[in-house]
Scaffold this motif. Structure first.
Motif, PDB file in Angstrom:
ATOM      1  N   MET A 213     186.038 -86.461 141.744  1.00 62.07           N
ATOM      2  CA  MET A 213     184.586 -86.569 141.773  1.00 62.07           C
ATOM      3  C   MET A 213     183.974 -85.230 141.408  1.00 62.07           C
ATOM      4  SD  MET A 213     182.037 -87.498 144.950  1.00 62.07           S
ATOM      5  CE  MET A 213     182.239 -85.893 145.708  1.00 62.07           C
ATOM      6  N   SER A 214     183.012 -85.235 140.485  1.00 65.71           N
ATOM      7  CA  SER A 214     182.315 -84.023 140.085  1.00 65.71           C
ATOM      8  C   SER A 214     180.949 -84.003 140.755  1.00 65.71           C
ATOM      9  CB  SER A 214     182.159 -83.976 138.564  1.00 65.71           C
ATOM     10  OG  SER A 214     181.430 -82.834 138.185  1.00 65.71           O
ATOM     11  N   VAL A 215     180.774 -83.052 141.681  1.00 68.40           N
ATOM     12  CA  VAL A 215     179.536 -82.957 142.448  1.00 68.40           C
ATOM     13  C   VAL A 215     178.791 -81.704 142.025  1.00 68.40           C
ATOM     14  CG1 VAL A 215     178.540 -82.681 144.743  1.00 68.40           C
ATOM     15  CG2 VAL A 215     180.499 -84.188 144.411  1.00 68.40           C
ATOM     16  N   SER A 216     177.509 -81.853 141.751  1.00 70.22           N
ATOM     17  CA  SER A 216     176.663 -80.707 141.447  1.00 70.22           C
ATOM     18  C   SER A 216     175.678 -80.499 142.587  1.00 70.22           C
ATOM     19  CB  SER A 216     175.907 -80.916 140.130  1.00 70.22           C
ATOM     20  OG  SER A 216     175.053 -82.046 140.223  1.00 70.22           O
ATOM     21  N   LEU A 217     175.335 -79.237 142.844  1.00 74.39           N
ATOM     22  CA  LEU A 217     174.408 -78.901 143.914  1.00 74.39           C
ATOM     23  C   LEU A 217     173.070 -78.468 143.339  1.00 74.39           C
ATOM     24  CD1 LEU A 217     176.663 -76.866 146.383  1.00 74.39           C
ATOM     25  CD2 LEU A 217     176.164 -79.316 146.389  1.00 74.39           C
ATOM     26  N   GLU A 218     172.029 -78.778 144.077  1.00 75.28           N
ATOM     27  CA  GLU A 218     170.672 -78.397 143.693  1.00 75.28           C
ATOM     28  C   GLU A 218     169.963 -77.874 144.933  1.00 75.28           C
ATOM     29  OE1 GLU A 218     166.577 -80.604 142.090  1.00 75.28           O
ATOM     30  OE2 GLU A 218     168.512 -81.645 142.076  1.00 75.28           O
ATOM     31  N   VAL A 219     169.359 -76.698 144.833  1.00 74.27           N
ATOM     32  CA  VAL A 219     168.624 -76.107 145.944  1.00 74.27           C
ATOM     33  C   VAL A 219     167.133 -76.243 145.682  1.00 74.27           C
ATOM     34  CG1 VAL A 219     168.150 -74.013 147.265  1.00 74.27           C
ATOM     35  CG2 VAL A 219     170.472 -74.477 146.444  1.00 74.27           C
ATOM     36  N   CYS A 220     166.432 -76.850 146.619  1.00 77.97           N
ATOM     37  CA  CYS A 220     164.988 -77.069 146.489  1.00 77.97           C
ATOM     38  C   CYS A 220     164.277 -76.269 147.576  1.00 77.97           C
ATOM     39  CB  CYS A 220     164.659 -78.550 146.631  1.00 77.97           C
ATOM     40  SG  CYS A 220     165.606 -79.612 145.509  1.00 77.97           S
ATOM     41  N   ARG A 221     163.294 -75.478 147.171  1.00 77.20           N
ATOM     42  CA  ARG A 221     162.586 -74.612 148.115  1.00 77.20           C
ATOM     43  C   ARG A 221     161.107 -74.953 148.250  1.00 77.20           C
ATOM     44  NH1 ARG A 221     165.529 -69.775 149.036  1.00 77.20           N
ATOM     45  NH2 ARG A 221     167.363 -69.549 147.702  1.00 77.20           N
ATOM     46  N   GLU A 222     160.611 -75.883 147.459  1.00 76.77           N
ATOM     47  CA  GLU A 222     159.188 -76.195 147.465  1.00 76.77           C
ATOM     48  C   GLU A 222     158.953 -77.630 147.921  1.00 76.77           C
ATOM     49  OE1 GLU A 222     156.907 -74.004 146.921  1.00 76.77           O
ATOM     50  OE2 GLU A 222     158.260 -72.396 146.258  1.00 76.77           O
ATOM     51  N   ARG A 223     157.970 -77.814 148.786  1.00 74.36           N
ATOM     52  CA  ARG A 223     157.636 -79.156 149.262  1.00 74.36           C
ATOM     53  C   ARG A 223     157.110 -80.040 148.141  1.00 74.36           C
ATOM     54  NH1 ARG A 223     157.372 -79.576 154.806  1.00 74.36           N
ATOM     55  NH2 ARG A 223     157.685 -77.594 155.899  1.00 74.36           N
ATOM     56  N   THR A 224     156.610 -79.422 147.106  1.00 77.19           N
ATOM     57  CA  THR A 224     156.046 -80.188 145.996  1.00 77.19           C
ATOM     58  C   THR A 224     157.102 -80.628 144.991  1.00 77.19           C
ATOM     59  OG1 THR A 224     155.572 -78.105 144.855  1.00 77.19           O
ATOM     60  CG2 THR A 224     153.802 -79.063 146.185  1.00 77.19           C
ATOM     61  N   ASP A 225     158.365 -80.253 145.234  1.00 71.74           N
ATOM     62  CA  ASP A 225     159.444 -80.614 144.310  1.00 71.74           C
ATOM     63  C   ASP A 225     159.689 -82.121 144.393  1.00 71.74           C
ATOM     64  OD1 ASP A 225     161.760 -80.958 142.850  1.00 71.74           O
ATOM     65  OD2 ASP A 225     162.667 -79.091 143.548  1.00 71.74           O
ATOM     66  N   ASP A 226     159.333 -82.840 143.327  1.00 69.36           N
ATOM     67  CA  ASP A 226     159.441 -84.302 143.363  1.00 69.36           C
ATOM     68  C   ASP A 226     160.855 -84.801 143.095  1.00 69.36           C
ATOM     69  OD1 ASP A 226     159.672 -83.791 140.676  1.00 69.36           O
ATOM     70  OD2 ASP A 226     157.802 -84.786 140.090  1.00 69.36           O
ATOM     71  N   THR A 227     161.823 -83.875 142.928  1.00 69.12           N
ATOM     72  CA  THR A 227     163.210 -84.306 142.768  1.00 69.12           C
ATOM     73  C   THR A 227     163.884 -84.557 144.118  1.00 69.12           C
ATOM     74  OG1 THR A 227     164.119 -82.052 142.781  1.00 69.12           O
ATOM     75  CG2 THR A 227     163.388 -82.946 140.654  1.00 69.12           C
ATOM     76  N   VAL A 228     163.228 -84.129 145.200  1.00 67.52           N
ATOM     77  CA  VAL A 228     163.796 -84.299 146.539  1.00 67.52           C
ATOM     78  C   VAL A 228     163.405 -85.668 147.081  1.00 67.52           C
ATOM     79  CG1 VAL A 228     163.886 -83.387 148.881  1.00 67.52           C
ATOM     80  CG2 VAL A 228     163.639 -81.825 146.948  1.00 67.52           C
ATOM     81  N   PRO A 229     164.373 -86.472 147.522  1.00 65.93           N
ATOM     82  CA  PRO A 229     164.049 -87.793 148.074  1.00 65.93           C
ATOM     83  C   PRO A 229     163.092 -87.692 149.254  1.00 65.93           C
ATOM     84  CG  PRO A 229     166.410 -87.593 147.677  1.00 65.93           C
ATOM     85  CD  PRO A 229     165.822 -86.227 147.477  1.00 65.93           C
ATOM     86  N   ALA A 230     162.306 -88.725 149.444  1.00 66.25           N
ATOM     87  CA  ALA A 230     161.313 -88.744 150.521  1.00 66.25           C
ATOM     88  C   ALA A 230     161.975 -88.531 151.873  1.00 66.25           C
ATOM     89  CB  ALA A 230     160.566 -90.075 150.503  1.00 66.25           C
ATOM     90  N   GLY A 231     161.283 -87.815 152.744  1.00 73.09           N
ATOM     91  CA  GLY A 231     161.750 -87.617 154.105  1.00 73.09           C
ATOM     92  C   GLY A 231     162.380 -86.272 154.376  1.00 73.09           C
ATOM     93  N   HIS A 232     162.813 -85.568 153.340  1.00 73.43           N
ATOM     94  CA  HIS A 232     163.528 -84.319 153.561  1.00 73.43           C
ATOM     95  C   HIS A 232     162.614 -83.162 153.948  1.00 73.43           C
ATOM     96  CE1 HIS A 232     166.716 -86.578 151.591  1.00 73.43           C
ATOM     97  NE2 HIS A 232     167.566 -85.671 152.011  1.00 73.43           N
ATOM     98  N   TRP A 233     161.311 -83.295 153.708  1.00 76.03           N
ATOM     99  CA  TRP A 233     160.385 -82.214 154.044  1.00 76.03           C
ATOM    100  C   TRP A 233     159.474 -82.596 155.207  1.00 76.03           C
ATOM    101  CZ3 TRP A 233     160.826 -77.397 152.190  1.00 76.03           C
ATOM    102  CH2 TRP A 233     161.559 -77.204 151.008  1.00 76.03           C
ATOM    103  N   GLU A 234     159.826 -83.633 155.961  1.00 77.10           N
ATOM    104  CA  GLU A 234     158.953 -84.088 157.036  1.00 77.10           C
ATOM    105  C   GLU A 234     158.833 -83.064 158.159  1.00 77.10           C
ATOM    106  OE1 GLU A 234     160.425 -87.853 158.259  1.00 77.10           O
ATOM    107  OE2 GLU A 234     159.498 -88.942 156.594  1.00 77.10           O
ATOM    108  N   ASP A 235     159.898 -82.317 158.424  1.00 77.32           N
ATOM    109  CA  ASP A 235     159.871 -81.295 159.472  1.00 77.32           C
ATOM    110  C   ASP A 235     159.215 -80.035 158.911  1.00 77.32           C
ATOM    111  OD1 ASP A 235     160.531 -79.244 161.371  1.00 77.32           O
ATOM    112  OD2 ASP A 235     162.171 -80.502 162.101  1.00 77.32           O
ATOM    113  N   GLU A 236     158.170 -79.561 159.586  1.00 81.78           N
ATOM    114  CA  GLU A 236     157.442 -78.387 159.105  1.00 81.78           C
ATOM    115  C   GLU A 236     158.303 -77.130 159.090  1.00 81.78           C
ATOM    116  OE1 GLU A 236     153.949 -77.964 161.434  1.00 81.78           O
ATOM    117  OE2 GLU A 236     152.938 -79.713 160.553  1.00 81.78           O
TER     118      GLU A 236
END
Length: 235
Positions: A1-24
């Motif tokens: 399996m080839s897995v790639s990682l992505e780091v998201c630092r902005e709440r406005t990043d629409d590539t992050v599935p819903a729910g991941h930024w719910e905690d302030e």
């Protein structure tokens, strides 16, 4: 399996599935993708503690094979932000022992353990009380019903053929009081949901009162538990 990682630092990043930024307190999200599809994530929380060993926590979920690279990336983010340790909580069926071993993390204490009652067994006669009657309360989200006694309550969720009892209380109660509440919840499950074959509840290892109540009703502790893991950084 080839897995790639992505780091998201902005709440406005629409590539992050819903729910991941719910905690302030979320400061970053590490995503694992396979063929473009998200197969796992680690939410990195900044708890605001002055102690750098207590400041950061992670919330991992997803495919077992993606946990090590995701947590390793989360640890690098925490180290770069001045943290000296990364902590996370996982249940025993959510994280193989090989994951913390490969990362160099250790168990830092049991958070809670699941207890189980087979409803095919004869119902026990339960006595107890002293804090007033057990009452019907407005059920929480995903719950089929809620019963409460004073400030103690149980929301009951049905997952396939198992009733999951989710407990909350603010004040201390006697074992008899909680026994009366647990007994009432189990009776309601038996009467209103006859297809349910078992009931499960969780209790912290130091919650002797709830443990005594569960025991009185017939629950037994299982091997399934949640553990806090500690991964030291730097050094």
């Amino acid at each position: 399996m080839s897995v790639s990682l992505e780091v998201c630092r902005e709440r406005t990043d629409d590539t992050v599935p819903a729910g991941h930024w719910e905690d302030e307190r979320t400061t970053a999200v590490v995503l694992a993708r396979e063929d473009g599809a998200v197969i796992g994530s680690v939410v990195v929380l900044d708890l605001g503690a002055d102690d750098p060993a207590l400041r950061f926590a992670a919330v991992p979920e997803g495919a077992f094979e993606a946990l090590v690279p995701m947590l390793r990336e989360a640890a690098a983010l925490v180290g770069a932000a001045g943290g000296t340790a990364l902590r996370w909580v996982a249940e025993s069926d959510e994280m193989p022992p090989s994951v913390p071993e490969e990362l160099g993390a250790t168990e830092d204490g049991e958070v809670y353990r699941w207890w189980r009652l087979e409803l095919s067994a004869a119902a026990r006669t339960v006595e107890g009380g002293g804090a007033g009657p057990v009452e019907e309360r407005p059920a929480g989200e995903d719950a089929v019903f809620r019963l409460g006694l004073a400030d103690a309550l149980f929301d009951v969720e049905i997952e396939e053929d198992t009733a999951v009892l989710v407990h909350d209380r603010e004040e201390e109660h006697t074992p008899d009081e909680l026994t009366a509440l647990v007994g009432a919840v189990v009776r309601r499950v038996r009467e209103a949901h006859p297809a349910v074959r078992a009931a499960e509840a969780y209790a912290a290892p130091d919650d002797d009162t709830l443990g005594a109540a569960l025991t009185a009703v017939g629950f037994v502790p299982t091997d399934r538990r949640a553990v806090e893991y500690l991964l030291p950084l730097g050094g």
